[in-house]
Design a protein around this motif. Sequence first.
Motif, short mmCIF file in Angstrom:
data_model
loop_
_atom_site.label_atom_id
_atom_site.label_comp_id
_atom_site.label_asym_id
_atom_site.label_seq_id
_atom_site.Cartn_x
_atom_site.Cartn_y
_atom_site.Cartn_z
N GLN B 42 0.52 35.40 -7.51
CA GLN B 42 -0.14 36.08 -8.63
C GLN B 42 0.88 37.01 -9.28
O GLN B 42 1.59 37.74 -8.57
CB GLN B 42 -1.32 36.90 -8.12
N ARG B 44 0.65 39.93 -12.02
CA ARG B 44 -0.08 40.78 -12.96
C ARG B 44 0.86 41.21 -14.07
O ARG B 44 2.09 41.23 -13.88
CB ARG B 44 -0.64 42.01 -12.24
N PHE B 67 -10.13 34.92 -2.65
CA PHE B 67 -9.10 33.92 -2.96
C PHE B 67 -9.07 32.88 -1.84
O PHE B 67 -8.97 33.23 -0.65
CB PHE B 67 -7.72 34.58 -3.07
N ILE B 80 -11.02 31.29 -6.95
CA ILE B 80 -11.43 32.68 -6.88
C ILE B 80 -12.95 32.66 -6.97
O ILE B 80 -13.51 32.18 -7.96
CB ILE B 80 -10.83 33.52 -8.02
N VAL B 83 -14.48 36.43 -10.04
CA VAL B 83 -13.33 37.06 -10.70
C VAL B 83 -13.60 38.54 -10.97
O VAL B 83 -14.67 38.91 -11.48
CB VAL B 83 -12.99 36.32 -12.00
N ASP B 87 -7.90 40.74 -11.35
CA ASP B 87 -7.36 39.40 -11.13
C ASP B 87 -6.64 38.85 -12.37
O ASP B 87 -6.03 37.77 -12.31
CB ASP B 87 -8.46 38.43 -10.73
N TYR B 91 -0.95 32.89 -12.57
CA TYR B 91 -0.92 32.34 -11.22
C TYR B 91 0.02 31.14 -11.18
O TYR B 91 -0.03 30.28 -12.06
CB TYR B 91 -2.35 31.93 -10.80
#
Lengths: 116, 112
Positions: B42, B44, B67, B80, B83, B87, B91
């Motif tokens: 992941q 962000r 997850f 997921i 969500v 999140d 990805y």
Amino acid sequence: QVQLVESGGGVVQPGGSLRLSCAASGFTFSNYGMHWVRQAPAKGLEWVAFIRYDGISIYYADSVKGRFHISRDNSKNTLYLQMNSLRTEDTAVYYCAKGAYAFDIWGQGTMVTVSS
Amino acid sequence: DIVVTQTPLSSPVTLGQPASISCRSSQSLVHSDGNTYLSWLQQRPGQPPRLLIYKISYRFSGVPDRFRGSGAGTDFTLKISRVEAEDVGVYYCVQATQFPVTFGQGTKLEIK
């Protein structure tokens, strides 16, 4: 606290060289393979190179083979990436990542800009 | 080289609803040691990548149990269950079974 801290990035002209470092702490560095991964601006992740825990096995992406050299000093808990003959397309954030198979810890990255 | 293809490339999701990302490899990711080195990361906004899942389905330390990774051979999925706002990000699936290591293109998860 397990941590990786990259340094050595900067602005360099095409054809120039830079050496990146990745200082490891909080784990037994000499037990783990390490990767360099880069990310060009607004692009995805691109694997660059890998070195086994003992430094004996090394692999490179075709895009950097013959120009970049990965190494490590287990006595200093440090990973290196020597980058030569830099091109504009090498401009990216360079990350070091721990683990031969799972990339479980990443550094914050160091920016390399290749521009005239 | 093993090509890793993710779908979709963008996924708008309502908060509290499930999300699913697919990852397909051009050849089997089963290593000679019997393991399958397919991971999910992941990223962000403005942050480095973070490991979520390794060896298809093992959640990394501190990763919420919403997850979940699954799959085998050449087809893998990250789900997921509900969500949350945190999140949001991109990805990536990544294979480390064979060099060169290859990443998927990334899937951008955003809130509707």
